[in-house]
Design a protein around this motif. Structure first.
Motif, PDB file in Angstrom:
ATOM      1  N   GLY A  64       0.973  -1.152   0.091  1.00 15.32           N
ATOM      2  CA  GLY A  64      -0.107   0.119  -0.007  1.00 15.32           C
ATOM      3  C   GLY A  64       0.861   1.281   0.014  1.00 15.32           C
ATOM      4  N   ASP A  65       2.095   1.264   0.642  1.00 10.11           N
ATOM      5  CA  ASP A  65       3.073   2.415   0.374  1.00 10.11           C
ATOM      6  C   ASP A  65       3.274   2.698  -1.062  1.00 10.11           C
ATOM      7  N   ALA A  66       3.595   3.830  -1.463  1.00 11.37           N
ATOM      8  CA  ALA A  66       3.997   4.281  -2.761  1.00 11.37           C
ATOM      9  C   ALA A  66       4.871   3.297  -3.548  1.00 11.37           C
ATOM     10  N   SER A  67       5.940   2.914  -2.920  1.00 15.65           N
ATOM     11  CA  SER A  67       7.083   2.123  -3.640  1.00 15.65           C
ATOM     12  C   SER A  67       6.882   0.673  -3.564  1.00 15.65           C
ATOM     13  N   TRP A  68       5.905   0.305  -2.709  1.00 19.12           N
ATOM     14  CA  TRP A  68       5.591  -1.035  -2.751  1.00 19.12           C
ATOM     15  C   TRP A  68       5.696  -2.010  -4.096  1.00 19.12           C
TER      16      TRP A  68
END
Length: 180
Positions: free
Chosen positions: A99-103
């Motif tokens: 869910g984090d931007a870079s995942w």
């Protein structure tokens, strides 16, 4: 006998790629130091000062709690075969969760692994080699599949329940923010 480096050079990168086990150490500002062995295909060198470690569900979540507090992390590799060597990577890390931007970009760098919990993105400030001449020889016989089998049996919902029950605080009571 030890030597410090400001970056992971080609020789150090090759040594890291050959290792089957590594050790992760973190500590809170006050409380217990955590030192854990890690394996599987879970470590990537992205550049001379950046590495990633794919972390899977386990009995605790100490690294996440400690990095939230102070970001300090040390990774150690030992040669148990061939020429003796110890390599420590000193740096700071941050947790990346689904869910984090870079995942989505970073998870593609690893094989699909049941029970994947987070990726730790580590900036390497320095690397240190030392002789390792007292480290015994050990023969690598293969990977254990026990954790993967357990995680697959739990399924995604079972893993999330495990995180809720067992991974929300460190052994010293620090929050891990696993469910945030």
């Amino acid at each position: 006998m030890s030597k410090f480096y400001k970056k992971i050079n080609t020789r150090l990168h090759k040594f890291i790629d050959q290792q089957k086990i590594f050790f992760v150490a973190t500590a809170p500002n006050s409380g217990r130091i955590n030192l854990s062995p890690k394996g599987m295909d879970s470590f990537r060198v992205l550049s001379e000062n950046r590495v990633l470690w794919l972390n899977v569900t386990g009995s605790g979540n100490e690294t996440a709690a400690h990095l939230l507090e102070n970001k300090r992390i040390t990774i150690m590799f030992c040669s148990f075969e061939k020429a003796p060597n110890i390599l420590r990577l000193y740096g700071t890390g941050k947790e990346i969760k689904e869910g984090d931007a870079s995942w989505n970009e970073l998870i593609q760098l690893f094989p699909e692994t049941p029970g994947t919990r987070q990726i730790f993105d580590i900036h390497v400030d320095s690397a240190q080699t030392s002789c390792g001449m007292s480290i015994p020889y050990y023969e690598f016989k293969g990977e254990r599949n026990d954790l993967n089998n357990w995680a697959a049996e739990q399924g995604k919902e079972g893993i999330k329940q495990y995180w809720e029950d067992k991974n929300q605080t460190s052994i010293d009571g620090l929050p891990t923010q696993i469910m945030d």
